[in-house]
Design an enzyme around this catalytic site. Structure first.
Site, PDB file in Angstrom:
ATOM      1  N   TYR A 127      -8.458   4.946   8.675  1.00  9.48           N
ATOM      2  CA  TYR A 127      -8.552   5.230  10.108  1.00  9.48           C
ATOM      3  C   TYR A 127      -9.571   6.355  10.273  1.00  9.48           C
ATOM      4  O   TYR A 127      -9.387   7.429   9.692  1.00  9.48           O
ATOM      5  CB  TYR A 127      -7.216   5.714  10.662  1.00  9.48           C
ATOM      6  N   LYS A 157       2.574  -0.673  15.131  1.00 13.78           N
ATOM      7  CA  LYS A 157       4.017  -0.784  15.390  1.00 13.78           C
ATOM      8  C   LYS A 157       4.441  -2.025  16.189  1.00 13.78           C
ATOM      9  O   LYS A 157       5.626  -2.364  16.213  1.00 13.78           O
ATOM     10  CB  LYS A 157       4.505   0.469  16.156  1.00 13.78           C
ATOM     11  N   TYR A 213       4.873   6.245   9.977  1.00 16.81           N
ATOM     12  CA  TYR A 213       3.993   5.114   9.657  1.00 16.81           C
ATOM     13  C   TYR A 213       4.736   4.055   8.840  1.00 16.81           C
ATOM     14  O   TYR A 213       4.584   2.860   9.072  1.00 16.81           O
ATOM     15  CB  TYR A 213       2.753   5.615   8.899  1.00 16.81           C
ATOM     16  N   PRO A 220      -2.322  -0.322  19.441  1.00 20.36           N
ATOM     17  CA  PRO A 220      -2.193  -0.785  18.061  1.00 20.36           C
ATOM     18  C   PRO A 220      -2.384   0.285  16.978  1.00 20.36           C
ATOM     19  O   PRO A 220      -2.103   0.026  15.806  1.00 20.36           O
ATOM     20  CB  PRO A 220      -3.283  -1.859  17.945  1.00 20.36           C
ATOM     21  N   HIS A 277       0.843  -1.202   0.000  1.00 21.70           N
ATOM     22  CA  HIS A 277       0.000   0.000   0.000  1.00 21.70           C
ATOM     23  C   HIS A 277       0.874   1.246   0.000  1.00 21.70           C
ATOM     24  O   HIS A 277       1.804   1.356   0.791  1.00 21.70           O
ATOM     25  CB  HIS A 277      -0.911   0.016   1.236  1.00 21.70           C
TER      26      HIS A 277
HETATM   27  P1  FAD Z   1       3.741 -12.670  21.417  1.00 22.35           P
HETATM   28  O1  FAD Z   1       3.135 -12.695  20.069  1.00 22.35           O
HETATM   29  O2  FAD Z   1       2.877 -12.322  22.577  1.00 22.35           O
HETATM   30  O3  FAD Z   1       4.422 -14.081  21.652  1.00 22.35           O
HETATM   31  C1  FAD Z   1       4.904 -14.487  22.914  1.00 22.35           C
HETATM   32  C2  FAD Z   1       4.827 -15.994  23.011  1.00 22.35           C
HETATM   33  O4  FAD Z   1       5.374 -16.399  24.256  1.00 22.35           O
HETATM   34  C3  FAD Z   1       3.395 -16.509  22.979  1.00 22.35           C
HETATM   35  O5  FAD Z   1       3.274 -17.499  21.992  1.00 22.35           O
HETATM   36  C4  FAD Z   1       3.160 -17.048  24.379  1.00 22.35           C
HETATM   37  O6  FAD Z   1       2.289 -18.152  24.402  1.00 22.35           O
HETATM   38  C5  FAD Z   1       4.572 -17.419  24.790  1.00 22.35           C
HETATM   39  N1  FAD Z   1       4.751 -17.461  26.248  1.00 22.35           N
HETATM   40  C6  FAD Z   1       4.243 -16.612  27.176  1.00 22.35           C
HETATM   41  N2  FAD Z   1       4.609 -16.989  28.411  1.00 22.35           N
HETATM   42  C7  FAD Z   1       5.368 -18.094  28.264  1.00 22.35           C
HETATM   43  C8  FAD Z   1       6.020 -18.941  29.175  1.00 22.35           C
HETATM   44  N3  FAD Z   1       5.947 -18.736  30.498  1.00 22.35           N
HETATM   45  N4  FAD Z   1       6.718 -19.996  28.707  1.00 22.35           N
HETATM   46  C9  FAD Z   1       6.789 -20.224  27.364  1.00 22.35           C
HETATM   47  N5  FAD Z   1       6.180 -19.455  26.452  1.00 22.35           N
HETATM   48  C10 FAD Z   1       5.468 -18.402  26.898  1.00 22.35           C
HETATM   49  N6  FAD Z   1       0.035  -5.177  16.832  1.00 22.35           N
HETATM   50  C11 FAD Z   1      -0.240  -4.470  15.765  1.00 22.35           C
HETATM   51  O7  FAD Z   1       0.684  -3.883  15.186  1.00 22.35           O
HETATM   52  N7  FAD Z   1      -1.539  -4.414  15.284  1.00 22.35           N
HETATM   53  C12 FAD Z   1      -2.573  -5.091  15.904  1.00 22.35           C
HETATM   54  O8  FAD Z   1      -3.696  -5.041  15.461  1.00 22.35           O
HETATM   55  C13 FAD Z   1      -2.301  -5.821  17.039  1.00 22.35           C
HETATM   56  N8  FAD Z   1      -3.284  -6.481  17.689  1.00 22.35           N
HETATM   57  C14 FAD Z   1      -2.965  -7.155  18.834  1.00 22.35           C
HETATM   58  C15 FAD Z   1      -3.973  -7.817  19.558  1.00 22.35           C
HETATM   59  C16 FAD Z   1      -3.672  -8.489  20.750  1.00 22.35           C
HETATM   60  C17 FAD Z   1      -4.783  -9.191  21.528  1.00 22.35           C
HETATM   61  C18 FAD Z   1      -2.336  -8.506  21.225  1.00 22.35           C
HETATM   62  C19 FAD Z   1      -1.997  -9.234  22.526  1.00 22.35           C
HETATM   63  C20 FAD Z   1      -1.347  -7.886  20.491  1.00 22.35           C
HETATM   64  C21 FAD Z   1      -1.641  -7.190  19.299  1.00 22.35           C
HETATM   65  N9  FAD Z   1      -0.668  -6.531  18.561  1.00 22.35           N
HETATM   66  C22 FAD Z   1      -0.954  -5.841  17.469  1.00 22.35           C
HETATM   67  C23 FAD Z   1       0.704  -6.551  18.928  1.00 22.35           C
HETATM   68  C24 FAD Z   1       1.488  -7.617  18.154  1.00 22.35           C
HETATM   69  O9  FAD Z   1       0.661  -8.682  17.830  1.00 22.35           O
HETATM   70  C25 FAD Z   1       2.619  -8.000  19.054  1.00 22.35           C
HETATM   71  O10 FAD Z   1       3.460  -6.852  19.144  1.00 22.35           O
HETATM   72  C26 FAD Z   1       3.407  -9.199  18.594  1.00 22.35           C
HETATM   73  O11 FAD Z   1       2.628 -10.358  18.732  1.00 22.35           O
HETATM   74  C27 FAD Z   1       4.674  -9.340  19.441  1.00 22.35           C
HETATM   75  O12 FAD Z   1       5.262 -10.571  19.210  1.00 22.35           O
HETATM   76  P2  FAD Z   1       6.047 -11.325  20.359  1.00 22.35           P
HETATM   77  O13 FAD Z   1       6.564 -12.570  19.719  1.00 22.35           O
HETATM   78  O14 FAD Z   1       7.010 -10.405  20.988  1.00 22.35           O
HETATM   79  O15 FAD Z   1       4.974 -11.648  21.472  1.00 22.35           O
HETATM   80  C1  DHB Z   2      -4.244  -3.598  11.583  1.00 22.43           C
HETATM   81  C2  DHB Z   2      -4.024  -3.404  12.911  1.00 22.43           C
HETATM   82  C3  DHB Z   2      -3.580  -2.190  13.344  1.00 22.43           C
HETATM   83  O1  DHB Z   2      -3.331  -1.999  14.643  1.00 22.43           O
HETATM   84  C4  DHB Z   2      -3.375  -1.141  12.470  1.00 22.43           C
HETATM   85  O2  DHB Z   2      -2.963   0.067  12.947  1.00 22.43           O
HETATM   86  C5  DHB Z   2      -3.589  -1.333  11.136  1.00 22.43           C
HETATM   87  C6  DHB Z   2      -4.028  -2.565  10.693  1.00 22.43           C
HETATM   88  C7  DHB Z   2      -4.719  -4.917  11.122  1.00 22.43           C
HETATM   89  O3  DHB Z   2      -4.973  -5.777  11.970  1.00 22.43           O
HETATM   90  O4  DHB Z   2      -4.872  -5.103   9.911  1.00 22.43           O
END
Ligand code: FAD
Ligand code: DHB
Length: 402
Positions: free
Chosen positions: A205, A301, A388, A297, A77
């Protein structure tokens, strides 16, 4: 209950995008790592989260050798739209910065990384219970866990805490060793995934009188849409009909007319939070991704920061194992935090401008003025576009004050 002991170079806790990508980057450098994940692989793949990738993140995934499907199926995009009070404004990402964003779901990245790990034969343990860190402050840390009733212990050189906001790694550090910064927002996001051809070409948005809404997508046949909702709301209170009615109301007429309220495939509520821990290194343990920071979110980022953290961490570990010394490990925290705070600032700013806050008339006027300034000022648009599409990753070996 028997106990088994093994050894590896790096134990990675968590198989979200941070842990899996770090495993892949290390594997390509010939560095051994074991991934320990509390949940099953299917559970991890079932979590619907982020969808927007900065160009720098695409570059890292390419470098990791996992971008083939991303290039084939991801959608580039060149702009995003902001709507406010009947005004629509396209932020010309490509024209203003020369860069764009790619729409490709976090679930797909996770799947690509899981497939690459299985193909490489590198070890992952899913449904690892009671993961516990030992001697993380000493030169030979260990991590224990239980699998099928058997306790295992892995001796290692380093521990990577990629286990998200609720993980065990940050929780293992005494509070007096960490400094945390936090802001909790007074609303959540209700998200719906549905099979429908997106009636919008780019992300929209919207700041409406009834609250924030976001129109996103996952593919040419699948949409992801969000509305701001009260924190105490439960998913069961939101029928599909209620969600789509609210989404239409907030998006405005010409989108509303084209939205067919397809049945939801997934529906969830996420609270909004800003959070940072400092530092990111504690002895031989390094935090990365959501374990170290959370952004609301709105700025898209969270996933991108997770990717840049583990890119820096893999560079630091590579330097260590190539006998280039500890400098990059020493600088890991400072290098990440500079980027993290900038993403925190942008995510906070986007959240502040686009949501309905309970607040005073002065704050509301400030929000209106800020959005009108954004619509009218090419300089403000350039600043938003620059953030962005993502600030560039820092070069290795450059130390900078935080
Ligand atoms: P995570 O994806 O949280 O992965 C961590 C992993 O560690 C998980 O699989 C968990 O099960 C595991 N874990 C936890 N504790 C333990 C333990 N004790 N032992 C072993 N394993 C463990 N970001 C956006 O940019 N846009 C969005 O729309 C957006 N929506 C989101 C919605 C939700 C509900 C959440 C929680 C986050 C969202 N985010 C979003 C943020 C983005 O998804 C995260 O920044 C991203 O998942 C980070 O990745 P990570 O691997 O650091 O953490
Ligand atoms: C999506 C999530 C976000 O937080 C955002 O800023 C833009 C897109 C998505 O889930 O597609």
């Amino acid at each position: 209950m028997t106990s088994r002991e093994t050894r590896t170079q790096v134990v990675i806790v968590g198989a979200g995008p941070s842990g899996l990508l770090l495993g892949q980057l290390l594997q390509r450098q010939g560095i051994d790592a074991v991934i320990l994940e509390r949940r099953s692989a299917d559970y991890v793949l079932g979590r619907i989260r982020a969808g927007v990738l900065e160009q720098g993140s695409v570059d890292v995934l390419e470098h990791a050798g996992v971008a083939a499907r991303l290039h084939a199926e991801g959608m580039r995009h060149d702009g995003v739209e902001i709507r406010f009070r009947g005004r629509r404004h396209r932020i010309e990402l490509k024209a203003l910065t020369g860069r764009n964003v790619t729409i490709y779901g976090q679930t797909e990245i996770t799947r690509d990384l899981m497939d690459a790990r299985v193909a490489s034969g590198a070890p992952s343990v899913y449904e690892a219970e009671d993961v516990t860190l030992h001697d993380w402050d000493a030169t030979s840390p260990r991590v224990s866990y239980r699998e099928h009733g058997v306790v295992h212990e892995i001796a290692c050189d380093f521990i990577a805490g990629c286990d998200g906001y609720h993980g065990v790694c940050r929780a293992s550090i005494p509070l007096e060793r960490q400094r945390t910064f936090e802001r909790v927002y007074p609303f959540g996001w209700l998200g719906v995934l549905a099979d429908m051809s997106p009636p919008w070409a780019e992300l929209v948005y919207a700041n409406s009188e009834c609250g924030f809404a976001l129109a996103s997508m996952r593919s040419r046949t699948r949409v992801r849409c969000y509305v701001q909702c009260p924190l105490e709301d439960r998913v069961e209170q939101w029928s599909d009909q209620r969600f789509w009615d609210e989404f239409r109301r907030r998006m405005g007429e010409e989108i509303a007319d084209r939205v067919i309220g397809a049945p939801s495939i997934e529906k969830s509520i996420a609270p909004l939070r800003s959070f940072v821990v400092e530092p990111l290194r504690f002895g031989r343990m390094f935090l990365a991704g959501d374990a170290a920071h959370i952004v609301p979110p709105t700025g898209a980022k969270g996933l991108n920061l997770a990717i840049s953290d583990v890119f820096y961490l893999h560079e630091a570990l590579r330097d260590f194992y190539c006998a280039r010394g500890d400098r990059a490990l020493d600088e890991y925290s400072i290098r990440c935090l500079r980027r993290i705070w900038r993403a925190e600032r942008f995510s906070w700013w986007m959240t502040r401008q686009l949501h309905q806050f309970p607040g005073d008339a002065f704050s509301r006027r400030m929000q209106e003025t800020e959005l009108e300034y954004l619509f009218d000022s090419p300089a403000a648009q350039e600043s938003m576009a620059e953030n962005y599409v993502g600030l560039p990753l820092e070069q290795a070996g450059v130390s900078m004050p935080v």
